[in-house]
Design a protein around this motif. Sequence first.
Motif: not given
Length: 532
Positions: A263-265, A370-374, A385-386, A413-416
């Motif tokens: 769930g982080r990608v 888009v990858v979760d920055a957290s 990593w990019a 980017l940070p995910f909500d």
Amino acid sequence: MDLWNRLSEHMKKFKEWWKSRSTAQKYLIGGSVVAILIAVIIGVYVATHPPYTLLIGGLSEEEAGAVTSKLEELGIPYKVGAGNRIYIPVKYNVYEVRMKLASAGVLRGDKGYELIEQGGLGATSFDKQVRYQIALQGELERSIKTIRGIRAARVHLVLPKYTYYVRGNMTEPRAAVLVVLDPGVELTREQIKGIMELVAGAVEGLKLENVKVIDQYSRVLSDRVLADMNTMMATSKLELKMELEKYYREKIKSTLEKVFGLGRVEVIPDIKLNWTKIEKEIKRYEKPDRKGGLIRSQQTESEKAVNMPPSGGAVGSESNIPPGYQYITGEGSGSYERNSQVVNYELNETYEKIIQNEEGEIKEMSISVVVDASSSVIKGQATKWASEVKDLVEKGIAASASVTDLKVAVAFLPFDRSLEKELYSAKLEEEKRTKFRLFATGILLLTVIMFMLVYLLMLQIKKKKAKKIIEERKSILEEELRKALMEEEVEEEILTEESKEMKELTDRLERAFGKDPADIAYVIKLWIGSSS
């Protein structure tokens, strides 16, 4: 002081009684007291904190407020959970409470054709039309909610307005359907088309393209169906594009989620396909060769004449009409022969057809990752990593498809995750309630079993004590009877009143020895009462 003295005396008696008990009896009594205390504590807790069950969910704040107000009027306790879900104690009948709320008009229900029966006698044609439209909307909502994965549905119809006498401006009817899906559910193309066909079939004159279906996330689901109405779904351009994008999305996402976590990608592919198809036909004609040409048709003529008459007379018909007719004699001879041949040859024709078909081939591809920055894997090394993710995606796609133009973009980017946390907390709360119910049930069963064991042990102890007392009394009475018989043999003596009672008692005991031990105990009680 009197009260204190009484308490002291009772305490002394209790201590003496406790000391007189055996170790097994002390354990049995202590265990019984502990079990009773546990049962009382659980009963008090369950009575003061009853378990709750779901009454209704998926309500808006306004609807939930009306429901809670009505529950307070009815005197029913309630709890409000995540998503405006309302819970009531399990001792109440959920279905009965729902019917009470529905009859009070608080719980909104989908009303169907029963609305038509509620019409008054003075209703106009327009009123009847509006009531029919609302009833039809309610019936469609009921039908749509039976589809698996749909929690709620709303249908809005735009029907042409007319009366019995004037049809009015007959515009085309339209329909809009809002579906509220269960968490994690996605409607398939067949389900979306089924909803559209259902609505179009229930409304007179409604075309399939005039039905819009959207979900609670404001996504227009019907566009996917309308885009493929004129072509076959399996071979359409849009279907192929979506299938390819889905394939590469799942391929890249499943690989990266193993690195950064589930769930982080998120992967956003955009594929442009090449639909170029060139067909070229060339025909060339060449001069035929008589030596090797193909004969198409051939015509040969031959003419021959022998003993031809000599020529005489004037040319024309005057020489053959009397009196100018001239007779031809048989003198003279001659011959005539002529041959001709016509040959037609086929033209040398060369036909060439060239087809260049590039339909369905990937022309351009753009991949956004888009990858979760957290994520704990990044650890402040987003740049490193990019580049690695970009290189991995480029090599992975190039190995499976010949893409002429490939673009890959990677962003951290940070995910909500507020909704995810809310769902997780609700799940934990439900698991806690389930564990508590199982624990309470287990404790209750254990308490019942302990009570049964204590009761059976007490019965066994009482039986053993009664049997022991009966055996002791029996031995004493037998000894006394033996002594009495021996004394009667030595000398005869005058029996006193007390001896007569003793003898009568012994006779009764002798008759009762072969009977039920309860009778013997009863006789012993009579004997003890008479001796005291």
